[in-house]
Every structure is written in structure tokens, then in C-alpha cells.
Design a protein around this motif. Structure first.
Motif, PDB file in Angstrom:
ATOM      1  N   GLY A 123      23.067  61.088 -16.436  1.00 56.95           N
ATOM      2  CA  GLY A 123      23.822  60.151 -16.136  1.00 56.95           C
ATOM      3  C   GLY A 123      23.704  59.230 -15.154  1.00 56.95           C
ATOM      4  O   GLY A 123      24.247  58.130 -14.515  1.00 56.95           O
ATOM      5  N   ALA A 124      23.000  60.640 -13.877  1.00 57.24           N
ATOM      6  CA  ALA A 124      22.849  59.387 -12.750  1.00 57.24           C
ATOM      7  C   ALA A 124      21.762  57.989 -12.733  1.00 57.24           C
ATOM      8  O   ALA A 124      21.326  58.130 -11.542  1.00 57.24           O
ATOM      9  N   PHE A 125      20.897  58.340 -14.035  1.00 59.52           N
ATOM     10  CA  PHE A 125      20.228  57.017 -15.058  1.00 59.52           C
ATOM     11  C   PHE A 125      21.056  56.179 -15.062  1.00 59.52           C
ATOM     12  O   PHE A 125      20.838  54.596 -15.449  1.00 59.52           O
ATOM     13  N   GLU A 126      21.929  56.161 -15.283  1.00 59.15           N
ATOM     14  CA  GLU A 126      22.918  54.506 -15.469  1.00 59.15           C
ATOM     15  C   GLU A 126      23.285  53.677 -14.297  1.00 59.15           C
ATOM     16  O   GLU A 126      23.892  53.744 -13.529  1.00 59.15           O
ATOM     17  N   GLY A 127      22.751  52.346 -15.266  1.00 59.27           N
ATOM     18  CA  GLY A 127      22.794  50.976 -14.071  1.00 59.27           C
ATOM     19  C   GLY A 127      21.674  51.206 -12.769  1.00 59.27           C
ATOM     20  O   GLY A 127      21.914  50.734 -12.251  1.00 59.27           O
ATOM     21  N   VAL A 128      20.637  52.019 -12.908  1.00 59.09           N
ATOM     22  CA  VAL A 128      19.592  52.558 -12.429  1.00 59.09           C
ATOM     23  C   VAL A 128      17.678  51.603 -13.377  1.00 59.09           C
ATOM     24  O   VAL A 128      18.090  52.476 -13.830  1.00 59.09           O
ATOM     25  N   ASN A 129      17.071  50.730 -12.512  1.00 62.57           N
ATOM     26  CA  ASN A 129      16.291  50.427 -13.215  1.00 62.57           C
ATOM     27  C   ASN A 129      15.011  51.831 -13.331  1.00 62.57           C
ATOM     28  O   ASN A 129      15.310  52.975 -12.508  1.00 62.57           O
ATOM     29  N   ARG A 130      14.238  51.390 -13.888  1.00 64.18           N
ATOM     30  CA  ARG A 130      12.914  52.229 -14.320  1.00 64.18           C
ATOM     31  C   ARG A 130      12.685  53.098 -12.821  1.00 64.18           C
ATOM     32  O   ARG A 130      12.169  53.907 -12.466  1.00 64.18           O
ATOM     33  N   VAL A 131      12.131  51.675 -11.752  1.00 59.30           N
ATOM     34  CA  VAL A 131      11.236  52.169 -10.618  1.00 59.30           C
ATOM     35  C   VAL A 131      12.564  53.521  -9.979  1.00 59.30           C
ATOM     36  O   VAL A 131      12.097  54.256  -9.406  1.00 59.30           O
ATOM     37  N   ASN A 132      13.697  52.910  -9.794  1.00 58.55           N
ATOM     38  CA  ASN A 132      14.117  53.885  -9.170  1.00 58.55           C
ATOM     39  C   ASN A 132      14.818  55.068  -9.426  1.00 58.55           C
ATOM     40  O   ASN A 132      14.589  56.111  -8.368  1.00 58.55           O
ATOM     41  N   HIS A 186       0.658  68.196  -9.421  1.00 50.46           N
ATOM     42  CA  HIS A 186      -0.741  66.838  -9.126  1.00 50.46           C
ATOM     43  C   HIS A 186      -0.224  65.736 -10.283  1.00 50.46           C
ATOM     44  O   HIS A 186      -0.664  64.413  -9.278  1.00 50.46           O
ATOM     45  N   ALA A 187       0.357  65.799 -11.146  1.00 50.08           N
ATOM     46  CA  ALA A 187       0.015  64.081 -11.839  1.00 50.08           C
ATOM     47  C   ALA A 187       1.488  65.043 -12.644  1.00 50.08           C
ATOM     48  O   ALA A 187       1.781  66.540 -13.522  1.00 50.08           O
ATOM     49  N   LEU A 188       2.526  63.430 -12.324  1.00 53.20           N
ATOM     50  CA  LEU A 188       3.322  63.533 -13.235  1.00 53.20           C
ATOM     51  C   LEU A 188       3.947  62.557 -13.859  1.00 53.20           C
ATOM     52  O   LEU A 188       3.967  61.531 -13.669  1.00 53.20           O
ATOM     53  N   GLN A 189       3.824  62.400 -15.324  1.00 52.94           N
ATOM     54  CA  GLN A 189       4.649  61.915 -16.126  1.00 52.94           C
ATOM     55  C   GLN A 189       5.486  61.825 -16.655  1.00 52.94           C
ATOM     56  O   GLN A 189       6.366  62.906 -17.295  1.00 52.94           O
ATOM     57  N   MET A 190       6.284  60.750 -16.541  1.00 53.52           N
ATOM     58  CA  MET A 190       7.954  60.689 -17.184  1.00 53.52           C
ATOM     59  C   MET A 190       8.034  59.487 -17.902  1.00 53.52           C
ATOM     60  O   MET A 190       7.963  58.522 -17.850  1.00 53.52           O
ATOM     61  N   LYS A 191       9.764  59.834 -18.574  1.00 53.61           N
ATOM     62  CA  LYS A 191      10.535  58.683 -19.519  1.00 53.61           C
ATOM     63  C   LYS A 191      11.642  59.485 -19.124  1.00 53.61           C
ATOM     64  O   LYS A 191      12.492  60.360 -19.009  1.00 53.61           O
ATOM     65  N   THR A 192      12.390  58.451 -18.441  1.00 56.36           N
ATOM     66  CA  THR A 192      13.754  58.437 -18.051  1.00 56.36           C
ATOM     67  C   THR A 192      14.906  57.551 -18.690  1.00 56.36           C
ATOM     68  O   THR A 192      14.169  56.775 -19.026  1.00 56.36           O
ATOM     69  N   GLN A 193      15.489  57.901 -19.203  1.00 62.76           N
ATOM     70  CA  GLN A 193      16.629  57.440 -19.926  1.00 62.76           C
ATOM     71  C   GLN A 193      17.906  57.588 -19.169  1.00 62.76           C
ATOM     72  O   GLN A 193      18.216  59.037 -19.327  1.00 62.76           O
ATOM     73  N   ALA A 194      19.023  56.158 -19.725  1.00 67.55           N
ATOM     74  CA  ALA A 194      20.482  57.234 -19.441  1.00 67.55           C
ATOM     75  C   ALA A 194      21.242  57.115 -20.487  1.00 67.55           C
ATOM     76  O   ALA A 194      20.786  56.800 -21.370  1.00 67.55           O
ATOM     77  N   PRO A 195      22.071  57.870 -21.112  1.00 66.99           N
ATOM     78  CA  PRO A 195      23.145  58.201 -22.081  1.00 66.99           C
ATOM     79  C   PRO A 195      22.881  56.659 -22.631  1.00 66.99           C
ATOM     80  O   PRO A 195      22.683  57.008 -23.738  1.00 66.99           O
ATOM     81  N   SER A 196      23.404  55.964 -22.288  1.00 70.44           N
ATOM     82  CA  SER A 196      23.768  54.696 -22.806  1.00 70.44           C
ATOM     83  C   SER A 196      22.702  54.379 -23.738  1.00 70.44           C
ATOM     84  O   SER A 196      22.510  53.497 -24.885  1.00 70.44           O
ATOM     85  N   GLU A 197      20.868  54.271 -23.601  1.00 72.80           N
ATOM     86  CA  GLU A 197      19.828  54.338 -24.537  1.00 72.80           C
ATOM     87  C   GLU A 197      19.609  54.811 -25.109  1.00 72.80           C
ATOM     88  O   GLU A 197      18.729  54.539 -25.683  1.00 72.80           O
ATOM     89  N   MET A 198      19.970  55.978 -25.188  1.00 77.50           N
ATOM     90  CA  MET A 198      19.271  57.439 -26.394  1.00 77.50           C
ATOM     91  C   MET A 198      19.646  56.822 -27.779  1.00 77.50           C
ATOM     92  O   MET A 198      20.711  55.603 -27.959  1.00 77.50           O
ATOM     93  N   GLN A 199      18.584  56.756 -28.334  1.00 82.20           N
ATOM     94  CA  GLN A 199      19.156  56.564 -29.898  1.00 82.20           C
ATOM     95  C   GLN A 199      19.196  57.446 -30.938  1.00 82.20           C
ATOM     96  O   GLN A 199      19.021  58.421 -30.105  1.00 82.20           O
ATOM     97  N   GLU A 200      19.856  56.772 -31.843  1.00 79.26           N
ATOM     98  CA  GLU A 200      20.411  58.087 -32.457  1.00 79.26           C
ATOM     99  C   GLU A 200      20.112  58.304 -33.604  1.00 79.26           C
ATOM    100  O   GLU A 200      18.778  58.326 -33.981  1.00 79.26           O
ATOM    101  N   LYS A 254       4.597  66.283 -17.850  1.00 79.91           N
ATOM    102  CA  LYS A 254       5.456  65.404 -18.497  1.00 79.91           C
ATOM    103  C   LYS A 254       6.596  66.167 -18.578  1.00 79.91           C
ATOM    104  O   LYS A 254       6.827  67.486 -18.732  1.00 79.91           O
ATOM    105  N   VAL A 255       7.702  65.133 -18.635  1.00 78.96           N
ATOM    106  CA  VAL A 255       9.008  65.096 -17.969  1.00 78.96           C
ATOM    107  C   VAL A 255       9.906  64.189 -19.123  1.00 78.96           C
ATOM    108  O   VAL A 255       9.655  62.965 -18.273  1.00 78.96           O
ATOM    109  N   GLU A 256      10.945  64.857 -19.757  1.00 75.96           N
ATOM    110  CA  GLU A 256      11.594  63.781 -20.371  1.00 75.96           C
ATOM    111  C   GLU A 256      12.780  63.807 -20.094  1.00 75.96           C
ATOM    112  O   GLU A 256      13.323  64.999 -20.328  1.00 75.96           O
ATOM    113  N   VAL A 257      13.470  62.492 -19.497  1.00 77.11           N
ATOM    114  CA  VAL A 257      14.863  63.046 -19.275  1.00 77.11           C
ATOM    115  C   VAL A 257      16.093  61.809 -18.936  1.00 77.11           C
ATOM    116  O   VAL A 257      15.757  61.028 -19.044  1.00 77.11           O
ATOM    117  N   VAL A 258      17.013  62.417 -19.938  1.00 75.40           N
ATOM    118  CA  VAL A 258      18.547  61.794 -20.257  1.00 75.40           C
ATOM    119  C   VAL A 258      19.229  62.182 -19.235  1.00 75.40           C
ATOM    120  O   VAL A 258      19.617  63.390 -19.217  1.00 75.40           O
TER     121      VAL A 258
END
Length: 98
Positions: free
Chosen positions: A57-66, A84-98, A51-55
Motif C-alpha cells: 500500500g506504500a506504493f499507491e500513487g508512487v512512481n517506479r523510481v521512488n 551485491h545485487a537486488l532485482q525488484m518488482k514493485t506494485q501497488a494493490p490497485s495494480e495487482m492482476q486477478e 530478487k524481490v517482488e513486493v505489493v
């Protein structure tokens, strides 16, 4: 690369994602292979399900699939040979919650 072969898969995933998705503000990689013991794709030594969670800057303006494509591309060799399996949560810095 001999150095990469001696690293744990978690460390290898972390290194690849930090290199390819810079700037990375937050990165969590969890090996949850034990939860899949006995399932298809699981190996006795583990290191197959992550399982990967990554925030990044490369994700800024990029949709979930990309974003997912960027992660898979960064881990292309590992996905082909070890993961074999990779579960992921991807976020841009602007989407981080305080």
C-alpha cells in the motif's frame, strides 16, 4: 541488533520490507546468488544476489523510481554490507492482476 545478525538474509530482507513498507499484501524474496557464482560481488556463502517482488500500500500513487528508492532505503544497511545485487518488482494493490 544481535537477532538480525543470526537471521538468514532472506528472512532479514522480509522483516525489513514488512516493517518499512506496511501494509505489505504480497512479498517474495528469492536468493539467486547461486546463479552468479564466480561473478564480481558473489561470495562463497552466497546471500549476495536477490530478487524481490513486493505489493505494498506504500506504493499507491508512487512512481517506479521512488518505489525502488523506498526499497533501497528499507535495506540500506544490507545493501552497504551484504547485498551485491537486488532485482525488484514493485506494485501497488490497485495494480495487482486477478
Amino acid at each position: 541488533n544481535v537477532m538480525l545478525n543470526k537471521m538468514s538474509m532472506v528472512a532479514r530482507i522480509e522483516q525489513r520490507l514488512r516493517e518499512r513498507l506496511a501494509p505489505v499484501l504480497r512479498l517474495v524474496v528469492i536468493d539467486n546468488s547461486a546463479e552468479h557464482k564466480g561473478h564480481v560481488g558473489a561470495r562463497p556463502g552466497g546471500e549476495t544476489h536477490f530478487k524481490v517482488e513486493v505489493v505494498s500500500g506504500a506504493f499507491e500513487g508512487v512512481n517506479r523510481v521512488n518505489r525502488q528508492r523506498l526499497v533501497y532505503s528499507a535495506l540500506e544497511e544490507e545493501m552497504r554490507t551484504q547485498i551485491h545485487a537486488l532485482q525488484m518488482k514493485t506494485q501497488a494493490p490497485s495494480e495487482m492482476q486477478e
